[in-house]
Write an enzyme that holds these catalytic residues in place. Structure first.
Site, PDB file in Angstrom:
ATOM      1  CB  SER A  49     -95.832 -11.880  -8.187  1.00 28.64           C
ATOM      2  OG  SER A  49     -94.597 -12.236  -8.188  1.00 28.64           O
ATOM      3  CG  HIS A  91    -103.514 -22.821  -3.794  1.00 29.78           C
ATOM      4  ND1 HIS A  91    -104.781 -23.785  -4.161  1.00 29.78           N
ATOM      5  CD2 HIS A  91    -102.781 -22.477  -4.263  1.00 29.78           C
ATOM      6  CE1 HIS A  91    -104.268 -23.572  -5.478  1.00 29.78           C
ATOM      7  NE2 HIS A  91    -103.032 -22.513  -6.017  1.00 29.78           N
ATOM      8  CE  LYS A 109    -106.284 -28.322 -10.236  1.00 33.43           C
ATOM      9  NZ  LYS A 109    -104.485 -28.321 -11.276  1.00 33.43           N
ATOM     10  CG  ASP A 190    -100.966 -30.032 -11.313  1.00 30.09           C
ATOM     11  OD1 ASP A 190    -100.726 -28.572 -10.903  1.00 30.09           O
ATOM     12  OD2 ASP A 190    -100.249 -29.615 -12.654  1.00 30.09           O
TER      13      ASP A 190
HETATM   14  N1  LIG Z   1    -107.805 -24.564 -13.819  1.00 30.07           N
HETATM   15  C1  LIG Z   1    -107.033 -24.185 -14.542  1.00 30.07           C
HETATM   16  O1  LIG Z   1    -107.352 -25.135 -15.695  1.00 30.07           O
HETATM   17  C2  LIG Z   1    -105.649 -24.878 -13.881  1.00 30.07           C
HETATM   18  C3  LIG Z   1    -104.180 -24.531 -14.732  1.00 30.07           C
HETATM   19  C4  LIG Z   1    -103.296 -24.368 -14.931  1.00 30.07           C
HETATM   20  C5  LIG Z   1    -103.050 -24.991 -12.987  1.00 30.07           C
HETATM   21  N2  LIG Z   1    -103.906 -24.568 -12.175  1.00 30.07           N
HETATM   22  C6  LIG Z   1    -103.464 -24.063 -10.919  1.00 30.07           C
HETATM   23  O2  LIG Z   1    -103.468 -23.079 -10.492  1.00 30.07           O
HETATM   24  C7  LIG Z   1    -101.882 -22.778  -9.811  1.00 30.07           C
HETATM   25  C8  LIG Z   1    -101.398 -22.141 -10.223  1.00 30.07           C
HETATM   26  O3  LIG Z   1    -100.823 -23.001 -11.862  1.00 30.07           O
HETATM   27  P1  LIG Z   1    -100.203 -22.420 -12.705  1.00 30.07           P
HETATM   28  O4  LIG Z   1    -100.166 -23.267 -14.049  1.00 30.07           O
HETATM   29  O5  LIG Z   1    -100.948 -21.189 -12.587  1.00 30.07           O
HETATM   30  O6  LIG Z   1     -98.210 -22.165 -12.138  1.00 30.07           O
HETATM   31  P2  LIG Z   1     -97.204 -21.585 -12.431  1.00 30.07           P
HETATM   32  O7  LIG Z   1     -97.235 -21.676 -13.947  1.00 30.07           O
HETATM   33  O8  LIG Z   1     -96.295 -22.320 -12.249  1.00 30.07           O
HETATM   34  O9  LIG Z   1     -97.517 -20.319 -11.866  1.00 30.07           O
HETATM   35  C9  LIG Z   1     -96.774 -21.011  -9.717  1.00 30.07           C
HETATM   36  C10 LIG Z   1     -96.119 -19.426  -9.377  1.00 30.07           C
HETATM   37  O10 LIG Z   1     -95.296 -20.316  -9.931  1.00 30.07           O
HETATM   38  C11 LIG Z   1     -94.119 -18.747 -10.014  1.00 30.07           C
HETATM   39  N3  LIG Z   1     -93.902 -18.582 -10.696  1.00 30.07           N
HETATM   40  C12 LIG Z   1     -94.544 -18.504 -12.095  1.00 30.07           C
HETATM   41  N4  LIG Z   1     -93.537 -18.540 -13.333  1.00 30.07           N
HETATM   42  C13 LIG Z   1     -92.494 -18.426 -12.764  1.00 30.07           C
HETATM   43  C14 LIG Z   1     -90.725 -18.458 -12.419  1.00 30.07           C
HETATM   44  N5  LIG Z   1     -90.803 -18.767 -14.455  1.00 30.07           N
HETATM   45  N6  LIG Z   1     -89.085 -19.067 -11.938  1.00 30.07           N
HETATM   46  C15 LIG Z   1     -90.127 -19.667 -10.506  1.00 30.07           C
HETATM   47  N7  LIG Z   1     -91.734 -19.144 -10.281  1.00 30.07           N
HETATM   48  C16 LIG Z   1     -92.674 -18.578 -11.343  1.00 30.07           C
HETATM   49  C17 LIG Z   1     -95.495 -17.538  -9.340  1.00 30.07           C
HETATM   50  O11 LIG Z   1     -95.388 -17.004  -7.991  1.00 30.07           O
HETATM   51  P3  LIG Z   1     -95.025 -15.755  -7.804  1.00 30.07           P
HETATM   52  O12 LIG Z   1     -95.544 -14.679  -8.548  1.00 30.07           O
HETATM   53  O13 LIG Z   1     -95.513 -15.611  -6.514  1.00 30.07           O
HETATM   54  O14 LIG Z   1     -93.965 -15.956  -7.544  1.00 30.07           O
HETATM   55  C18 LIG Z   1     -96.682 -18.505  -9.886  1.00 30.07           C
HETATM   56  O15 LIG Z   1     -97.289 -17.404  -9.378  1.00 30.07           O
HETATM   57  C19 LIG Z   1    -102.089 -23.988  -9.485  1.00 30.07           C
HETATM   58  O16 LIG Z   1    -102.688 -24.287  -8.101  1.00 30.07           O
HETATM   59  C20 LIG Z   1    -102.833 -24.655 -10.737  1.00 30.07           C
HETATM   60  O17 LIG Z   1    -103.131 -25.836  -9.328  1.00 30.07           O
HETATM   61  C21 LIG Z   1    -105.382 -24.460 -12.397  1.00 30.07           C
END
Ligand SMILES: NC(=O)c1ccc[n+]([C@@H]2O[C@H](COP(=O)([O-])OP(=O)(O)OC[C@H]3O[C@@H](n4cnc5c(N)ncnc54)[C@H](OP(=O)(O)O)[C@@H]3O)[C@@H](O)[C@H]2O)c1
Length: 336
Positions: A49, A91, A109, A190
């Protein structure tokens, strides 16, 4: 446990249990670790991370090792494949770090914020001859296969009309990824990617695209609606939103009726065949456990066969969808 490892950039031979390295510590990283933990063929082993604190707390919660960077994660001998779950803007760099070290990648994605950036990533994977797949889990769902079979069987006749939407009220905090242009925020990339992937898979690239959008103060799209005309005069009507709790349902219609892919359509457990006001048949496509395991199984299947792309979701399809997202964004007006 590895029985035979990578040779010459491609993974070959039988791997009993793949060790997965995780890039990111957010919601999807959590969901994937839970998925891998319930599979006999996979084992989450390490996480990286940008925040050492988040990495340490994530690792402690799941009993994983911590790697300082995506590169050192890929260099770990127990990491056979890397899952990239960082924000969209990260990504390409995160996936390239693994690919250039000969380590296969499942990348969330969208592969990248634009088709141009995604092409760079695909070029690296093809040059290095290392496996890369976009985590478009919708197309690995049991529901997807059943839907295609029902269409092929001619249940509704030729597909003339597709409707799909994906909306939810996103966290308005401009520091979070949804509304932040630096993190490639916006509803189309998204969640709009699901209806667009759905329609394009069934009808092909459109001949005509019209779209309207409403922007957030940060400049990214808060909601967007697109209407497209495809070859032979079929239409698709698609929507995505960060402001509205929409049905997240899809409908595929032809002269003999319609197939309603019940919410959430991208991992549905029920498809209905309806004709006029009547329900003809319901298809139960439910399953037990995590819906992400189907894409993981596809990665394992490809790696065991030494494939560098998934025949079920090739990289050209990911690039085609991203090019269409670019096109929709380009033609959309700005009413916000
Ligand atoms: N396939 C699916 O169903 C699905 C669903 C949701 C999202 N996604 C995809 O997955 C990817 C990540 O999405 P996500 O929903 O996991 O996003 P997220 O919860 O916002 O996390 C994304 C990144 O933001 C950072 N982060 C996490 N919590 C944080 C906080 N409280 N404050 C600041 N930064 C924070 C972390 O990066 P670091 O650890 O590097 O700091 C984390 O890896 C996106 O590209 C999205 O399109 C796919």
């Amino acid at each position: 446990m590895l029985v035979t490892r990578r040779t010459g950039g491609a993974t070959v031979g039988f791997v009993e249990r793949f060790g997965w390295g995780i890039v990111g510590s957010g919601r999807m990283a959590e969901a994937m670790v839970a998925t891998l933990a319930e599979m006999r063929s996979a084992r989450p082993v390490a996480v990286t991370s940008r925040s050492p604190e988040r990495a340490a707390s994530f690792a402690a919660r799941h009993g994983l090792a911590v790697a300082a960077t995506p590169a050192t994660l890929a260099e770990r001998p127990d990491v056979d494949v890397v899952y990239v779950a960082s924000t969209h803007d990260r990504h390409v760099d995160d996936a390239v770090a693994a690919l250039e070290r000969g380590v296969p990648v499942l990348c969330e994605k969208p592969l990248a914020p634009s088709a141009k950036q995604a092409r760079r990533l695909v070029e690296v994977a093809r040059r290095e001859r290392v496996f890369l797949m976009e985590a478009m889990w919708m197309v690995f769902q049991p529901a997807w296969e059943v839907l295609l079979e029902l269409i092929d069987e001619g249940r509704i006749g030729a597909v003339r009309y597709v409707e799909a939407d994906f909306g939810f009220p996103a966290d308005p905090d401009p520091a979070r990824r949804w509304l932040d242009p630096r993190q490639a925020g916006g509803a189309l990339l998204d969640v709009g990617i699901y209806p667009v992937t759905f329609a394009r898979a069934l009808l092909g690239d459109p001949e005509v695209v019209a779209a309207v959008r409403v922007d957030a103060d940060t400049g990214v799209d808060l909601q967007l609606a697109a209407v497209m005309r495809h070859r032979g005069g079929a239409l698709s009507v698609l929507g995505c939103s960060f402001q509205a709790d929409t049905a997240i349902q899809a409908l595929v219609a032809g002269p003999e009726g319609r197939l309603v892919v019940r919410a959430p359509f991208h991992h549905s457990t029920s498809i209905e065949h309806r004709r006029r006001s009547k329900l003809v048949e319901t298809f139960d496509v439910g399953y037990v456990g995590s819906g992400y395991r189907f894409e993981v199984e596809e990665v394992h299947r490809c790696l065991r066969r030494g494939l560098v792309e998934s025949p079920r979701y090739p990289l050209d399809t990911s690039l085609g969808v991203l090019a269409l997202l670019d096109r929709i964004r380009d033609v959309s007006d700005r009413a916000g």
